[in-house]
Design a protein around this motif. Structure first.
Motif, PDB file in Angstrom:
ATOM      1  N   ARG A   5      59.768 -20.335  75.314  1.00 35.64           N
ATOM      2  CA  ARG A   5      59.691 -18.882  75.443  1.00 35.64           C
ATOM      3  C   ARG A   5      59.336 -18.471  76.869  1.00 35.64           C
ATOM      4  NH1 ARG A   5      61.312 -14.430  72.341  1.00 35.64           N
ATOM      5  NH2 ARG A   5      60.335 -12.609  73.293  1.00 35.64           N
ATOM      6  N   LEU A  24      55.868 -18.959  59.043  1.00 36.43           N
ATOM      7  CA  LEU A  24      56.326 -18.272  60.257  1.00 36.43           C
ATOM      8  C   LEU A  24      57.077 -19.266  61.129  1.00 36.43           C
ATOM      9  CD1 LEU A  24      56.076 -15.651  62.082  1.00 36.43           C
ATOM     10  CD2 LEU A  24      54.116 -16.817  63.145  1.00 36.43           C
ATOM     11  N   HIS A  25      58.283 -18.898  61.555  1.00 44.67           N
ATOM     12  CA  HIS A  25      59.040 -19.771  62.442  1.00 44.67           C
ATOM     13  C   HIS A  25      58.325 -19.877  63.779  1.00 44.67           C
ATOM     14  CE1 HIS A  25      62.319 -21.395  64.862  1.00 44.67           C
ATOM     15  NE2 HIS A  25      62.911 -21.739  63.737  1.00 44.67           N
ATOM     16  N   ASP A  50      59.323 -20.186  66.756  1.00 47.89           N
ATOM     17  CA  ASP A  50      59.835 -19.345  67.847  1.00 47.89           C
ATOM     18  C   ASP A  50      59.280 -17.920  67.749  1.00 47.89           C
ATOM     19  OD1 ASP A  50      61.231 -21.448  68.925  1.00 47.89           O
ATOM     20  OD2 ASP A  50      63.158 -20.877  68.046  1.00 47.89           O
ATOM     21  N   ASP A  51      59.074 -17.440  66.534  1.00 49.67           N
ATOM     22  CA  ASP A  51      58.390 -16.163  66.365  1.00 49.67           C
ATOM     23  C   ASP A  51      56.943 -16.266  66.838  1.00 49.67           C
ATOM     24  OD1 ASP A  51      60.255 -14.340  65.474  1.00 49.67           O
ATOM     25  OD2 ASP A  51      59.915 -14.713  63.347  1.00 49.67           O
ATOM     26  N   ALA A  81      55.000 -14.085  69.714  1.00 50.06           N
ATOM     27  CA  ALA A  81      53.756 -13.374  69.436  1.00 50.06           C
ATOM     28  C   ALA A  81      52.666 -13.757  70.435  1.00 50.06           C
ATOM     29  CB  ALA A  81      53.292 -13.669  68.015  1.00 50.06           C
ATOM     30  N   THR A 134      53.891 -13.274  58.882  1.00 47.58           N
ATOM     31  CA  THR A 134      55.004 -12.413  58.502  1.00 47.58           C
ATOM     32  C   THR A 134      54.574 -11.279  57.583  1.00 47.58           C
ATOM     33  OG1 THR A 134      55.540 -13.742  56.547  1.00 47.58           O
ATOM     34  CG2 THR A 134      56.570 -14.384  58.636  1.00 47.58           C
ATOM     35  N   TRP A 158      54.051  -5.774  67.455  1.00 50.41           N
ATOM     36  CA  TRP A 158      54.872  -6.979  67.240  1.00 50.41           C
ATOM     37  C   TRP A 158      55.016  -7.283  65.752  1.00 50.41           C
ATOM     38  CZ3 TRP A 158      54.898 -11.730  64.915  1.00 50.41           C
ATOM     39  CH2 TRP A 158      55.887 -12.626  65.345  1.00 50.41           C
ATOM     40  N   THR A 159      56.234  -7.654  65.328  1.00 50.51           N
ATOM     41  CA  THR A 159      56.492  -8.140  63.974  1.00 50.51           C
ATOM     42  C   THR A 159      57.453  -9.322  64.046  1.00 50.51           C
ATOM     43  OG1 THR A 159      58.316  -6.556  63.702  1.00 50.51           O
ATOM     44  CG2 THR A 159      56.145  -5.904  62.844  1.00 50.51           C
ATOM     45  N   ALA A 160      57.381 -10.195  63.046  1.00 50.18           N
ATOM     46  CA  ALA A 160      58.240 -11.381  63.005  1.00 50.18           C
ATOM     47  C   ALA A 160      59.695 -10.971  62.816  1.00 50.18           C
ATOM     48  CB  ALA A 160      57.801 -12.302  61.869  1.00 50.18           C
ATOM     49  N   ALA A 161      60.615 -11.787  63.364  1.00 54.16           N
ATOM     50  CA  ALA A 161      62.038 -11.448  63.330  1.00 54.16           C
ATOM     51  C   ALA A 161      62.891 -12.436  62.552  1.00 54.16           C
ATOM     52  CB  ALA A 161      62.570 -11.352  64.763  1.00 54.16           C
ATOM     53  N   ILE A 162      62.416 -13.676  62.330  1.00 55.33           N
ATOM     54  CA  ILE A 162      63.237 -14.727  61.729  1.00 55.33           C
ATOM     55  C   ILE A 162      62.953 -14.845  60.235  1.00 55.33           C
ATOM     56  CG2 ILE A 162      63.842 -17.185  61.796  1.00 55.33           C
ATOM     57  CD1 ILE A 162      62.920 -17.189  64.724  1.00 55.33           C
TER      58      ILE A 162
END
Length: 324
Positions: free
Chosen positions: A34, A224-225, A227-228, A232, A250, A298-302
């Motif tokens: 990241r 939680l992935h 990458d997320d 974060a 998540t 911020w919120t998780a995307a995956i």
């Protein structure tokens, strides 16, 4: 020293030295990816063979030579229920030494912004769900990983103590169950999701008629992935400052039975799924309250299904190199 009253979270300089402790692990490698993608030009990391973070003299010499302005402490001795329950002394002693050495050295050599990463197991076994940050130290821990949890709690308290005594804007984040590229798929050391991926992929590959999992399958877990998680971490370093650890998750969970079915689908396993109820379940539920994180923007995307598919693809593509 920095004055907490005057400090305001801001965009980190992409030109300053940034040390990622544990940069080859699941979380550390994702953070490294990241930061690279975000344009950080002076990332530094050391493998455990290059720098033993349990060696206090070596850690101080490393910080004296590099003087990183930013640090993410993602290095830790980690494992699943079996490993934590079997080797509690190792998980307590190793993690406390890693944390104390890195945090003391970072303070001594002027690290401005530091993020300490813990684990959701720091919270009491029977915490009210979803688990708020304020639940810390309000009840008994899950016995199968209490030693690891105590070490991580000690890290949170050291961050808070540094803020009080030295005025440094250091912070802590508590991720939920993580998964993704770079995970530990070993039989003894893996957490539930990579363990299921390995078990079901092997079953699909060899045509097994049934797969038996530990416990009843009724506990609920949040995933939680990684990458997320990495996204974060950078978000918090640039947008949050406070003594309270921040939950990272998540905001939703699934039962282990549901997870097993999702993993079976992801790898193409079509046999029977059975449960050995003589084995421990662990904590009944661990769902983090992510209100504080969401409020910061911020919120998780995956999505879990998408993350599982990509993780299975990565696992199959890296069988020769991954920890098995």
């Amino acid at each position: 020293m920095n004055d907490l009253l005057n400090f305001q979270p801001r965009r980190l300089s992409r030109d300053e030295t940034f040390y990622v402790a544990g940069h080859r692990g699941l979380v550390g490698s994702a953070i490294w990816r990241r930061l690279n993608a975000e344009g950080f030009k002076n990332l530094i990391g050391r493998s455990s063979s290059e720098l033993d973070l349990k060696d206090r003299e070596a850690v101080f010499a490393f910080f004296a030579a590099t003087k990183p302005r930013y640090v993410v402490l993602a290095a830790a001795k980690v494992g699943g229920i079996l490993a934590n329950n079997t080797y509690p002394v190792d998980f307590l002693s190793d993690n406390i030494r890693i944390q104390v050495n890195v945090l003391d050295a970072a303070r001594t050599y002027g690290t401005e912004r530091l993020l300490f990463l813990g684990s959701s197991c720091i919270y009491p076994k029977l915490s009210e769900q979803p688990i708020r940050e304020e639940s810390l130290l309000t009840g008994h821990l899950e016995p199968t990983n209490d030693a690891y949890a105590i070490a991580k709690i000690a890290g949170i308290l050291q961050i808070q103590a540094v803020r009080r005594q030295y005025g440094l804007p250091w912070i802590s984040a508590m991720p939920t169950n993580l998964y993704g590229p770079g995970d530990n798929f070993s039989l003894e050391g893996s957490h539930v999701l990579p363990a299921l991926i390995r078990r079901y992929d092997d079953a699909a590959k060899f045509g097994a008629a049934r797969v038996t999992n530990w416990g009843t399958g009724s506990p609920r877990r949040e995933f939680l992935h990684v990458d997320d998680m990495a996204a974060a971490c950078l978000h918090l370093m640039e947008n949050y400052d406070g003594p309270t650890q921040v939950n990272v998750g998540t905001g939703s969970d699934v039962t282990i039975k549901e997870l097993a079915t999702l993993v079976a689908e992801a790898v193409g396993y079509q046999g029977a799924i059975e449960w050995d109820t003589s084995k421990p379940d662990g904590t009944p539920r661990k769902l983090l309250d992510v209100t504080r994180l969401s409020a910061s923007g911020w919120t998780a995307a995956i999505e879990l299904k998408d993350g599982l598919r990509s993780t299975v693809d990565w696992y199959r593509s890296n069988l020769a190199e991954i920890r098995r």
